[in-house]
Design an enzyme around this catalytic site. Structure first.
Site, PDB file in Angstrom:
ATOM      1  N   LYS A   1      -0.366  -9.046  -0.517  1.00 11.29           N
ATOM      2  CA  LYS A   1      -0.357  -8.554  -1.897  1.00 11.29           C
ATOM      3  C   LYS A   1       0.503  -9.483  -2.767  1.00 11.29           C
ATOM      4  CE  LYS A   1      -0.860  -3.607  -0.672  1.00 11.29           C
ATOM      5  NZ  LYS A   1      -0.200  -2.275  -0.795  1.00 11.29           N
TER       6      LYS A   1
ATOM      7  N   TYR B   1      -9.781  -0.044  -4.176  1.00 10.14           N
ATOM      8  CA  TYR B   1      -8.996   1.173  -3.934  1.00 10.14           C
ATOM      9  C   TYR B   1      -9.742   2.410  -4.432  1.00 10.14           C
ATOM     10  CZ  TYR B   1      -4.624  -1.181  -2.477  1.00 10.14           C
ATOM     11  OH  TYR B   1      -3.643  -1.878  -1.786  1.00 10.14           O
TER      12      TYR B   1
ATOM     13  N   ASN C   1       4.768  -3.031  -0.535  1.00 13.48           N
ATOM     14  CA  ASN C   1       4.767  -3.084   0.934  1.00 13.48           C
ATOM     15  C   ASN C   1       4.038  -4.306   1.497  1.00 13.48           C
ATOM     16  OD1 ASN C   1       2.195  -2.197   0.416  1.00 13.48           O
ATOM     17  ND2 ASN C   1       2.397  -0.225   1.455  1.00 13.48           N
TER      18      ASN C   1
ATOM     19  N   HIS D   1      -1.948  -5.387   2.662  1.00 14.12           N
ATOM     20  CA  HIS D   1      -2.976  -4.352   2.793  1.00 14.12           C
ATOM     21  C   HIS D   1      -3.731  -4.646   4.077  1.00 14.12           C
ATOM     22  CE1 HIS D   1      -6.500  -1.844   2.085  1.00 14.12           C
ATOM     23  NE2 HIS D   1      -7.212  -2.887   2.499  1.00 14.12           N
TER      24      HIS D   1
ATOM     25  N   GLU E   1     -14.807  -3.283   2.987  1.00 11.42           N
ATOM     26  CA  GLU E   1     -13.862  -4.203   2.335  1.00 11.42           C
ATOM     27  C   GLU E   1     -14.206  -5.664   2.605  1.00 11.42           C
ATOM     28  OE1 GLU E   1     -10.083  -1.089   2.206  1.00 11.42           O
ATOM     29  OE2 GLU E   1      -9.929  -2.862   3.477  1.00 11.42           O
TER      30      GLU E   1
HETATM   31  N1  UDP Z   1       0.725   3.955  -2.360  1.00 12.23           N
HETATM   32  C1  UDP Z   1       1.730   4.315  -3.240  1.00 12.23           C
HETATM   33  N2  UDP Z   1       2.184   5.604  -3.214  1.00 12.23           N
HETATM   34  C2  UDP Z   1       1.678   6.542  -2.365  1.00 12.23           C
HETATM   35  C3  UDP Z   1       0.652   6.157  -1.474  1.00 12.23           C
HETATM   36  C4  UDP Z   1       0.199   4.853  -1.491  1.00 12.23           C
HETATM   37  O1  UDP Z   1       2.207   3.495  -4.022  1.00 12.23           O
HETATM   38  O2  UDP Z   1       2.139   7.695  -2.385  1.00 12.23           O
HETATM   39  C5  UDP Z   1       0.224   2.558  -2.396  1.00 12.23           C
HETATM   40  C6  UDP Z   1       0.815   1.668  -1.312  1.00 12.23           C
HETATM   41  O3  UDP Z   1       0.971   0.363  -1.868  1.00 12.23           O
HETATM   42  C7  UDP Z   1      -0.273   1.665  -0.255  1.00 12.23           C
HETATM   43  C8  UDP Z   1      -1.532   1.744  -1.113  1.00 12.23           C
HETATM   44  O4  UDP Z   1      -1.176   2.582  -2.213  1.00 12.23           O
HETATM   45  O5  UDP Z   1      -0.207   0.504   0.551  1.00 12.23           O
HETATM   46  C9  UDP Z   1      -2.761   2.309  -0.441  1.00 12.23           C
HETATM   47  O6  UDP Z   1      -2.444   3.560   0.124  1.00 12.23           O
HETATM   48  P1  UDP Z   1      -2.919   3.953   1.593  1.00 12.23           P
HETATM   49  O7  UDP Z   1      -2.572   5.379   1.819  1.00 12.23           O
HETATM   50  O8  UDP Z   1      -4.342   3.542   1.775  1.00 12.23           O
HETATM   51  O9  UDP Z   1      -1.959   3.059   2.513  1.00 12.23           O
HETATM   52  P2  UDP Z   1      -2.229   1.744   3.377  1.00 12.23           P
HETATM   53  O10 UDP Z   1      -3.638   1.823   3.900  1.00 12.23           O
HETATM   54  O11 UDP Z   1      -1.992   0.568   2.469  1.00 12.23           O
HETATM   55  O12 UDP Z   1      -1.206   1.794   4.483  1.00 12.23           O
HETATM   56 MG    MG Z   2      -5.386   2.379   3.065  1.00 14.47          MG
END
Ligand code: UDP
Ligand code: MG
Length: 160
Positions: free
Chosen positions: A14, A54, A122, A125, A136
């Site tokens: 990211k 997303y 974080n 992705h 994706e």
């Molecule tokens: N995210 C956030 N707040 C939340 C949940 C998710 O900012 O409460 C962001 C975070 O950057 C995360 C992304 O949205 O990586 C996508 O969420 P997902 O639950 O799909 O997590 P991932 O698959 O990235 O672990």
């Molecule tokens: Mg995810």
């Protein structure tokens, strides 16, 4: 014995990972375990593209912040291939919330802020499951941008 499951999955470094100079560190961790990079590029995505990527999160409260962060600068997009690649890549990436992702994972080693802070970053992705991975990979890469070749390890296995 069941047939090995060769999968492809999408990983993004990211914008926050790119500006911290973590591209090499992230890529290294996937190469270390023998996953094969079959496509890789740098892209700066638009809000529209972010919404496609997303789509499952567009209606959520955190989406505006998430979109702001993912379009903030260029990302590195990569397609990784290997046995059970989706699950293995998620293991290497660590859990979503850096506050609790364990040391040794990318998120556990390079971030610490919890999801209670809306602007949390974080680093990476990774597709969450095989269905998401297929969608994706198709969204981010054309067939022409994906390559077939044999790694040294695959050649070695063939020779045995
Ligand atoms: N995210 C956030 N707040 C939340 C949940 C998710 O900012 O409460 C962001 C975070 O950057 C995360 C992304 O949205 O990586 C996508 O969420 P997902 O639950 O799909 O997590 P991932 O698959 O990235 O672990
Ligand atoms: Mg995810």
């Amino acid at each position: 014995m069941s047939k090995p499951k060769i999968e492809r999955t999408l990983v993004l470094v990211k914008p926050d990972g790119v500006v911290r100079g973590l591209i090499g560190e992230v890529v290294k961790r996937f190469e270390m375990v023998g996953l094969k990079i079959v496509g890789m590029k740098m892209m700066k995505i638009t809000p529209d593209f972010a919404k496609q990527h997303y789509f499952a999160h567009v209606e959520k409260d955190f989406y505006p912040e998430l979109e702001k962060r993912i379009i903030a600068g260029p990302v590195i997009a990569a397609v990784l291939e290997g046995m059970n690649a989706v699950e293995v890549v998620r293991k290497i990436v660590g859990s979503t919330e850096s506050k609790s992702s364990v040391p040794g994972t990318i998120r556990g080693d390079f971030a610490h802020v919890g999801l209670d802070y809306q602007g949390t970053k974080n680093i990476v992705h990774a597709s969450g499951n095989l269905e998401e991975a297929e969608k994706e990979v198709g969204l981010w890469f054309s067939e022409k941008e994906l390559f077939e070749y044999k790694t040294m390890y695959e050649k070695h296995i063939e020779e045995e």
